[in-house]
Scaffold this motif. Structure first.
Motif, short mmCIF file in Angstrom:
data_model
loop_
_atom_site.label_atom_id
_atom_site.label_comp_id
_atom_site.label_asym_id
_atom_site.label_seq_id
_atom_site.Cartn_x
_atom_site.Cartn_y
_atom_site.Cartn_z
N VAL A 2 0.94 -1.05 -0.14
CA VAL A 2 0.20 -0.07 -0.31
C VAL A 2 0.73 1.30 0.05
N PHE A 3 0.59 2.52 -0.89
CA PHE A 3 1.40 3.93 -1.27
C PHE A 3 0.26 4.58 -0.60
N ALA A 4 0.64 5.19 0.87
CA ALA A 4 -0.29 6.16 0.87
C ALA A 4 0.54 7.44 1.22
N HIS A 16 -2.63 0.46 -4.33
CA HIS A 16 -2.41 -0.83 -3.43
C HIS A 16 -2.66 -1.76 -4.26
N ASN A 17 -1.73 -2.80 -4.07
CA ASN A 17 -1.97 -4.36 -5.33
C ASN A 17 -3.65 -4.37 -4.11
N ARG A 18 -3.46 -5.80 -5.62
CA ARG A 18 -4.62 -6.48 -5.18
C ARG A 18 -4.83 -7.94 -3.73
N ALA A 55 7.90 2.18 4.69
CA ALA A 55 9.59 3.16 4.19
C ALA A 55 8.87 4.37 3.85
N PRO A 56 9.85 5.16 3.60
CA PRO A 56 9.38 6.76 3.37
C PRO A 56 9.40 6.52 1.94
N VAL A 57 8.56 7.74 1.09
CA VAL A 57 8.67 7.38 -0.40
C VAL A 57 8.68 9.12 -0.71
N VAL A 72 4.41 7.03 2.27
CA VAL A 72 4.97 5.73 2.37
C VAL A 72 4.45 4.93 2.41
N VAL A 73 5.00 3.48 2.00
CA VAL A 73 4.35 2.36 1.54
C VAL A 73 4.79 1.66 2.13
#
Length: 140
Positions: free
Chosen positions: A36-38, A47-49, A105-107, A117-118
């Motif tokens: 998930v990336f927010a 997000h993935n499935r 982890a930060p993006v 964040v991921v």
């Protein structure tokens, strides 16, 4: 860096570097980690499935997906991910009887500013059940 590149760097690139051949990609026969990336506002942008398992009743179709944290808790998480201590412990996420072990982890955007964040979460339910069984057997 694009969001897709950020997710790749946090998933398949790490798996390749660690030699984990059954991880990091969404493909038949691979382990399906939740990704998930927010963004910094807590809006889930990618997000993935497998991430849909975090919404047992199904992801709300009519709403924008958001993180489950309050605004203040999300800001604290962003701060911890952006400036981590030497050892960060992340609590298990328990959803619909399944246990997920998350890592964050930060993006960063091209200019270095925080883009969000991921989160990658592995379903560890079977591992925990196995560990519990072994502990019970060892006590007997």
């Amino acid at each position: 860096m694009t969001l897709e590149d950020a997710v790749r760097k946090a998933s398949s690139a790490v798996a390749d570097r660690l030699g984990l051949r059954d991880r990091g990609l969404l493909r038949d026969g691979m382990m399906a980690d939740v990704v998930v990336f927010a963004d910094t506002h807590g809006v889930i942008r990618l997000h993935n499935r497998a991430a849909l398992s975090l919404w047992p009743q199904g992801a709300p179709a009519s709403q924008q997906l958001r993180v489950c944290h309050t605004h203040a808790a999300w800001q604290r998480l962003l701060e911890r991910v952006t400036n981590p201590k030497p050892h960060e412990v992340h609590p298990l996420l328990v959803v619909a009887g399944r246990s997920f072990e998350p890592t964050y982890a930060p993006v960063r955007a091209e200019g270095g500013q925080n883009a969000g964040v991921v989160m990658i979460a592995r379903d560890v339910t079977q591992r925990l059940e196995h560990e519990s069984l072994r502990m019970r057997q060892e006590r007997l």
